[in-house]
Enzyme design. Structure first.
Site, short mmCIF file in Angstrom:
data_model
loop_
_atom_site.label_atom_id
_atom_site.label_comp_id
_atom_site.label_asym_id
_atom_site.label_seq_id
_atom_site.Cartn_x
_atom_site.Cartn_y
_atom_site.Cartn_z
N GLU A 156 42.98 49.73 39.08
CA GLU A 156 42.32 48.44 38.89
C GLU A 156 43.20 47.22 39.17
OE1 GLU A 156 40.46 48.43 35.01
OE2 GLU A 156 39.18 50.13 35.50
N GLU A 349 36.87 56.72 36.32
CA GLU A 349 36.66 56.35 34.91
C GLU A 349 35.20 56.01 34.68
OE1 GLU A 349 39.13 53.24 33.16
OE2 GLU A 349 40.88 53.98 34.23
C1 FCB Z 1 39.55 50.28 32.16
C2 FCB Z 1 41.00 50.70 32.07
C3 FCB Z 1 41.28 51.74 31.01
C4 FCB Z 1 40.49 51.50 29.75
C5 FCB Z 1 39.03 51.28 30.08
C6 FCB Z 1 38.16 51.08 28.87
O1 FCB Z 1 39.48 49.01 32.71
O2 FCB Z 1 41.43 51.20 33.31
O3 FCB Z 1 42.67 51.72 30.78
O4 FCB Z 1 41.03 50.46 29.05
O5 FCB Z 1 38.89 50.19 30.92
#
Ligand code: FCB
Length: 444
Positions: A156, A349
């Site tokens: 990110e 994620e």
């Molecule tokens: C993302 C992050 C991860 C975690 C989630 C909830 O942006 O990559 O580390 O904090 O959010």
């Protein structure tokens, strides 16, 4: 590939051990007022010492892949120079433990824990940090490259650049949009250089947090700022990675702030080197308005866009106040496939925080998390049916952990962690997800 994810600073603890140097998150979390409850990652889930147990737990649950991150300050305590062997040894042991149990390791090189010494020398707004990252990538990859089939350079970069140097709510806590733009470029350059030196075995990609932005109303101002928000959060990263350079509309928007003179000849070619896969982190859609009075609890987006985001009425939210709209995932995957056609996509994620309650029998019936995951896995499946080359899905997170500015107050884990005793208790969602991983289909 059904996996789970964590990151070094959020789970490892052991911040002073085996020669680890300080990172910007150590500094930031020790600065008064930055983290809810004054929490730090000093101990976190103690995963540094308990990784064997955590790998065994994953194996027991039938999880097939583990995305974790390597802490740069364990490998190069000052961000430059020779490798700290004890740091490399730690990750070799973790990789061995995973490979022994047939769990596919997916390491990320950078999940926000920049060595403090590099921040002191200018941080991501400085080109030399990108040079240092290429050196770090080459150290880790030559030592451990053959131990994992998938590598992720950065997690990110939008968050690193805009929450770290723009809004200042993440480390290092700087608030300067010109610096956030320079950081953006140097992060992308770091990724490109790293992928150049990691051209051996394994596939290498980057994880972006794609954040769909839709206008709250058809008012032309809402439409205009929603478009700007999409350019700022998504296109600013996707376009250069896929060979289209920086979006001119956005360059124009930032004319008063930056002349983009940090872009040197040849940089865009480095950044556009083809990705083996694109990692997508998806949590929520932004409903965007130019008039914060239009939405309840509207939050301004970083980057001086004149854009506010809010959860539309009637849409359920997680305990982060993030609206739950799973269709956003299928739409964005189909859109990425149509507009950029990455060779492969991994959802690196997806997950949610809720107010989990420990039942009298010691179990946690997190029905909301199960329904969240079910919705998003269905959305991922829809994308596959639309021919999106989706290769994997990683739940954030294996464990409840240090959720950045929220400290330990937001629990994203499939596994509950008691931060007093470090006891791990799989929630109902962990057992549910185990069944998904085992059967490759959604339980009735
Ligand atoms: C993302 C992050 C991860 C975690 C989630 C909830 O942006 O990559 O580390 O904090 O959010």
């Amino acid at each position: 590939m059904w996996g789970v994810a964590t990151s070094a600073y959020q789970v490892e603890g052991a911040v002073d051990e085996d020669g680890r140097g300080p990172s910007i998150w150590d500094t930031f979390s020790r600065t008064a007022g930055k983290i809810r409850g004054g929490h730090t990652g000093d101990v976190a889930c103690d995963h540094y010492h308990r990784f064997e147990e955590d790998v065994a737990l994953m194996a027991e649950l039938g999880v097939r892949a583990y995305r974790f991150s390597v802490a740069w300050p364990r490998i190069q305590p000052d961000g430059r120079g020779p490798a700290n062997q004890r740091g490399l040894d730690h990750y070799r042991r973790l990789l061995d433990a995973l490979n022994r149990r047939g769990i596919v390791p997916v390491p990320t090189l950078y999940h926000w824990d920049l060595p403090q010494a590099l921040e002191d020398a200018g941080g991501w707004p400085s080109r030399s940090t990108a040079e240092a990252f290429a050196e770090y990538a080459s150290i880790v990859y030559s030592a451990l490259g053959s131990e994992a089939p998938y590598w992720i350079t950065l997690n990110e970069p939008w968050v690193s650049a805009w929450l770290g140097y723009g809004a200042g709510i993440h480390a290092p806590g700087v608030t300067d949009d010109a610096l956030a733009l320079a950081a953006t470029h140097h992060l992308l350059l770091a990724d490109g250089w790293a992928r150049q030196v990691m051209a051996g075995p394994g596939e290498v990609g980057i994880s972006l947090n794609i954040q769909p932005a839709r206008p709250a109303t058809d008012d032309p101002e809402d439409v205009r700022v929603a478009r700007l928000a999409d350019l700022h959060m998504n296109v600013l990263y996707l376009d250069p990675l896929f060979g289209h350079g920086y979006p001119l509309e956005l360059v124009e928007h930032y004319r008063a702030v930056s002349d983009f003179e940090f872009v040197r000849e040849g940089d865009l070619e480095v950044i556009a080197r083809p990705l083996d896969f694109l990692g997508v982190n998806y949590y929520r859609i932004h409903t965007v308005t130019a008039d914060p009075a239009r939405g309840q609890r509207a939050e301004e987006l970083p980057g001086a866009l004149g854009a506010w985001s809010f959860a539309p009425p009637g849409v359920p939210v997680t305990s982060m106040d993030w609206p739950i709209e799973p269709f956003g995932l299928s739409d964005l995957l189909v859109g990425l496939h149509r507009d950029y056609a990455p060779a492969k996509i991994l959802v690196t994620e997806n997950g949610a925080a809720f107010e989990d309650e420990l039942g009298p029998d010691g179990t946690i019936h997190d029905a909301e998390r199960i329904s969240f995951l079910r919705g998003h896995i269905e959305a991922a499946h829809e994308a596959i049916e639309a021919y999106v080359p989706l290769g994997g899905f990683f739940v954030w997170s294996l464990l409840d952990n240090f959720e950045w500015g929220h400290g330990y107050h937001q629990r994203f884990g499939l596994v509950h962690v008691d931060f007093q005793t470090q006891a791990r208790t799989p929630k109902a969602s962990a057992h549910w997800y185990a069944e998904v991983a085992h059967t490759g289909s959604l339980p009735a």
